[in-house]
Scaffold this active site. Sequence first.
Site, mmCIF file in Angstrom:
data_model
loop_
_atom_site.group_PDB
_atom_site.id
_atom_site.type_symbol
_atom_site.label_atom_id
_atom_site.label_comp_id
_atom_site.label_asym_id
_atom_site.label_seq_id
_atom_site.Cartn_x
_atom_site.Cartn_y
_atom_site.Cartn_z
ATOM 1 N N LYS A 79 0.820 -1.216 0.000
ATOM 2 C CA LYS A 79 0.000 0.000 0.000
ATOM 3 C C LYS A 79 0.854 1.267 0.000
ATOM 4 O O LYS A 79 0.572 2.211 -0.725
ATOM 5 C CB LYS A 79 -0.942 0.018 1.215
ATOM 6 C CG LYS A 79 -1.887 -1.180 1.268
ATOM 7 C CD LYS A 79 -2.879 -1.061 2.415
ATOM 8 C CE LYS A 79 -2.237 -1.128 3.784
ATOM 9 N NZ LYS A 79 -1.738 -2.465 4.184
ATOM 10 N N ARG A 99 -9.672 0.735 9.098
ATOM 11 C CA ARG A 99 -9.279 -0.641 9.422
ATOM 12 C C ARG A 99 -10.337 -1.348 10.249
ATOM 13 O O ARG A 99 -10.165 -2.524 10.558
ATOM 14 C CB ARG A 99 -7.990 -0.607 10.238
ATOM 15 C CG ARG A 99 -6.737 -0.965 9.448
ATOM 16 C CD ARG A 99 -5.570 -0.650 10.365
ATOM 17 N NE ARG A 99 -4.419 -1.453 10.149
ATOM 18 C CZ ARG A 99 -3.322 -1.022 9.509
ATOM 19 N NH1 ARG A 99 -3.288 0.164 8.968
ATOM 20 N NH2 ARG A 99 -2.270 -1.780 9.408
ATOM 21 N N ARG A 121 11.591 -5.993 4.702
ATOM 22 C CA ARG A 121 11.461 -4.560 4.970
ATOM 23 C C ARG A 121 12.026 -4.223 6.352
ATOM 24 O O ARG A 121 12.674 -3.198 6.539
ATOM 25 C CB ARG A 121 9.982 -4.163 4.882
ATOM 26 C CG ARG A 121 9.745 -2.672 5.118
ATOM 27 C CD ARG A 121 8.331 -2.267 4.767
ATOM 28 N NE ARG A 121 7.394 -2.566 5.834
ATOM 29 C CZ ARG A 121 6.069 -2.360 5.754
ATOM 30 N NH1 ARG A 121 5.550 -1.849 4.648
ATOM 31 N NH2 ARG A 121 5.281 -2.643 6.755
ATOM 32 N N ARG A 137 11.962 -1.027 11.429
ATOM 33 C CA ARG A 137 10.642 -1.001 12.071
ATOM 34 C C ARG A 137 10.503 -2.213 12.972
ATOM 35 O O ARG A 137 10.582 -3.341 12.512
ATOM 36 C CB ARG A 137 9.548 -1.046 10.993
ATOM 37 C CG ARG A 137 8.855 0.268 10.787
ATOM 38 C CD ARG A 137 7.791 0.165 9.724
ATOM 39 N NE ARG A 137 6.587 -0.518 10.188
ATOM 40 C CZ ARG A 137 5.461 -0.542 9.487
ATOM 41 N NH1 ARG A 137 5.397 0.083 8.323
ATOM 42 N NH2 ARG A 137 4.412 -1.171 9.955
ATOM 43 N N ARG A 172 -0.348 -9.168 13.179
ATOM 44 C CA ARG A 172 -0.941 -8.086 12.373
ATOM 45 C C ARG A 172 -1.817 -8.656 11.265
ATOM 46 O O ARG A 172 -2.876 -8.119 10.957
ATOM 47 C CB ARG A 172 0.153 -7.189 11.797
ATOM 48 C CG ARG A 172 0.640 -6.159 12.829
ATOM 49 C CD ARG A 172 2.066 -5.733 12.590
ATOM 50 N NE ARG A 172 2.271 -5.109 11.303
ATOM 51 C CZ ARG A 172 3.445 -5.095 10.668
ATOM 52 N NH1 ARG A 172 4.496 -5.695 11.194
ATOM 53 N NH2 ARG A 172 3.561 -4.496 9.512
#
Length: 192
Positions: free
Chosen positions: A14, A89, A128, A134, A146
């Site tokens: 996204k 969400r 990532r 992160r 998640r």
Amino acid sequence: MLNIVLFGPPGAGKGTQSEKLIEQYNLVHISTGDLFRHHLKNETELGVKAKGYMDKGELVPDEVTIGMLEEKVNQHPDAKGFIFDGFPRTAPQAEALDDFLSGKNTKITLMLALGAAEEELVKRLLLRGKDSGRADDSDESIIRNRIKVYNEQTAILADFYSKQGKYEVVNGVGGIDEIFNRLCIAINQLAT
Ligand code: ADP
């Protein structure tokens, strides 16, 4: 206005596609994940509230998230449209967004859903995490949580927008430009 909800599980791409779409269509990108990370970095009151949830891969409570989102939209009174990335969400968030936009005489144009299989998502997020640092991308159990939260609380929004005739699925597997083209085709079809 062109108001797009870019939808899909964590790791669907996204953020990457949002960056390309805002250029192409001259839109404002609003990512609630980025906004939360900004608050976290600056140790604001909101950031402190959000941190515990984010660290576990849980959703930040709706009232906090909705308030933050509305404030951000209000900072762009002259926008030609928005890409909502990571929002809504939950069903209450989607309802709040509809009410909020209708108060501004506008609405969501389309929800574009990027799909990919769970193992592909986990692979992308771990990769990532190595670059971005992160925390929520560096631990496989948080990543899987998640995705679980997405399946349990967020995936239902496909129905919410389907019922409004605004839901379109786009294959999220392939090269970045290939996927971008698919998204553009879906958006351009609206104009015809
Ligand atoms: P990803 O989609 O890769 O999980 P995001 O950057 O969109 O990552 O979000 C990171 C975290 O920020 C989420 O796990 C959640 O804790 C919080 N968050 C982001 N958007 C929302 C939202 N709309 N509602 C509640 N929490 C959110």
